[in-house]
Design an enzyme around this catalytic site. Structure first.
Site, short mmCIF file in Angstrom:
data_model
loop_
_atom_site.label_atom_id
_atom_site.label_comp_id
_atom_site.label_asym_id
_atom_site.label_seq_id
_atom_site.Cartn_x
_atom_site.Cartn_y
_atom_site.Cartn_z
N LYS A 122 0.93 -1.03 -0.02
CA LYS A 122 -0.16 -0.19 -0.38
C LYS A 122 1.00 1.38 -0.46
O LYS A 122 1.93 1.25 1.07
CB LYS A 122 -1.19 -0.05 0.72
N SER A 166 -9.70 1.69 2.75
CA SER A 166 -9.02 2.63 1.89
C SER A 166 -8.01 1.53 1.35
O SER A 166 -7.60 2.00 -0.03
CB SER A 166 -8.17 3.87 2.74
N SER A 213 -10.22 -0.62 6.95
CA SER A 213 -9.72 0.34 5.47
C SER A 213 -8.56 -1.72 5.69
O SER A 213 -8.30 -1.96 3.80
CB SER A 213 -8.18 0.98 5.50
#
Ligand code: GLN
Length: 446
Positions: A52, A127, A151
């Site tokens: 990420k 997210s 997330s």
């Protein structure tokens, strides 16, 4: 093979912000050489990994999906990045996300929205949407995400994969760009539970560089995957199957509970009475912490700087106005308000007290149960654009993941069927530092 798959699928999925093809080939060649020279294989030897884009990677651009950091090349590795390298994975690239991890659909990325591989008209969740979509599309074997209020778990649910949020403190946050420091945790997104156990093994453990890192013994997570859940006591929070839950999601969860019964586990309803306050509590606390954490982006130390400022204040103001997107600004304003003198007691302090009550709901439930089970999200993935103009509806999607984050306990989302052709996630929640039981329960269902 990974890059070939990316070339085929990326035009439709758009999971990556930065690809690391040259670097990855070098890493792979180096691993090969070490092996030729008689070196030992690391735990995750040669596996293609995605990271990420809020986890720093030395020399590899780390943007947090923000214009503010579009040119930021970190000079060091996060602890988890180092640990992956030690386990001998290959870094395929950096994955898209909502800007600074604020959002649940990937539509807050300042670059482009990642799409759900199951149906590209739908969001992948967020997210960590890029992290989930990339694994679901077969571009990488696993990825790392971060979870502040859901997330990792929510995008895993929307994309039909496994996403684990570890206990707060189990995985080092050093090198994770902070959103809400008392909630943020890094964890694995994988195709199955066994992979999740392996990746957790590689990244968990005490780190003196993170002041909230827990100094606990790390068990062997894969040896917990016995397939045996006889006698496991499951609590089902009745608030998690009530109002606002899509009936098809509820049906899939009840079917999963019947599977557990057939495996010799027992389940019973339990009340978590403070659940209804969790979303409000989270958005006060997370925004407050974010407003403080994001003060470091001043146009001087990191990322972009406004051109030709009149003076220092103008430099700050214009760098921040130009660098941050709308949702990030909204959170900074909410948090600054909640922390300001005169409002602090009414909002921030009150929210901290409610957080304690929510934590107690969990403590009490775990006196009686080994795990708690419910849906990960109230609905399957929604259409791109459907909720984008309505932040409150967007915030309510997190109602089932947020209480867990506030309590700091571990939880995994695993696939438990389809609703209207889209995956449904089952959330299994455990006691602090009892990832072994969470993973054992998840693995037995697979
Ligand atoms: N969707 C939640 C939010 O917008 C959770 C985000 C997260 O866990 N990083 O804050």
């Amino acid at each position: 093979a990974s890059y070939k798959r990316i070339a085929q699928t990326e035009p439709a999925v758009q999971a990556f912000i930065t690809l690391n093809e040259e670097g990855a080939r070098k890493q792979a060649a180096e691993l090969d050489k070490q092996l030729q020279e008689g070196g030992e294989r690391g735990l995750l030897f040669g596996l293609p990994a995605g990271i990420k884009d809020n986890i720093v990677t030395e020399g590899l651009t780390t943007t947090c999906a923000s214009q503010f950091l579009r040119n930021y090349d970190p000079i060091y590795d996060a602890t988890v990045t180092k640990k992956l390298k030690a386990a001998q994975t290959v870094t395929i690239g950096k994955l898209n996300m909502d800007e600074f991890a604020m959002g649940g659909s990937n539509e807050n990325s300042s670059f482009y929205a990642t799409r759900n591989p199951w149906n590209t008209e739908y969001v992948p969740g967020g997210s960590s949407g890029g992290s989930a979509a990339s694994v679901a599309a077969g571009q990488v074997y696993f990825s790392l995400g971060s979870d502040t209020g859901g997330s990792i778990r929510q995008p895993a649910a929307y994309c039909g994969i496994v996403g684990l949020k570890p206990t707060y403190g189990l995985v080092s946050r050093f090198g994770l760009v902070a959103f809400a420091s008392s909630l943020d945790q890094i964890g694995p997104l994988t195709k199955n539970v066994e992979d999740s156990a392996y990746v957790l093994q590689a990244i968990a453990g005490y780190d003196s560089m993170d002041s909230t890192s827990a100094n606990v013994e790390i068990p062997d997570y894969t040896s917990a995957l016995t397939g045996d859940v006889k006698g496991l006591r499951i609590g089902v929070p009745k608030e998690y199957l009530g109002q606002g839950i899509d009936p098809k999601v509820k049906e899939a969860v009840l079917a999963a509970l019947r599977v557990y019964e057939s495996l010799g586990a027992t389940w019973e309803e339990v009340s978590m009475p403070h659940t209804e306050y969790a979303v409000a509590t989270y958005y006060l606390l997370a925004s407050s912490e974010a407003s403080s954490n994001l003060a470091r982006f001043d146009g001087v130390r990191y990322g972009v700087r406004a051109d030709n400022p009149d003076n220092l204040i103008d430099l700050y103001r214009r760098s921040r106005s130009e660098g941050f997107g709308q949702e990030v600004k909204r959170r900074i304003m909410l948090g600054t308000y909640a922390l300001s003198s005169g409002y602090y007691d009414a909002y921030y302090l009150k929210a901290q007290k409610v957080r304690t009550l929510i934590k107690r709901d969990f403590d009490q439930a775990f006196e009686k149960f080994d795990v708690l089970i419910g849906p990960t999200a109230p609905t399957p993935a929604f259409r791109i654009g459907e909720q984008v103009g309505d932040p409150l509806t967007m915030y309510l999607n997190d109602i089932l993941t947020i209480p867990v984050s506030l309590a700091g306990v571990p939880a995994v989302s695993i696939p438990c069927g389809l609703a209207d052709g889209l995956p449904v996630g089952l959330q299994i929640i455990g006691k602090s530092f009892d990832e072994s039981t969470v993973l054992r329960a998840a693995h037995a269902f697979e």
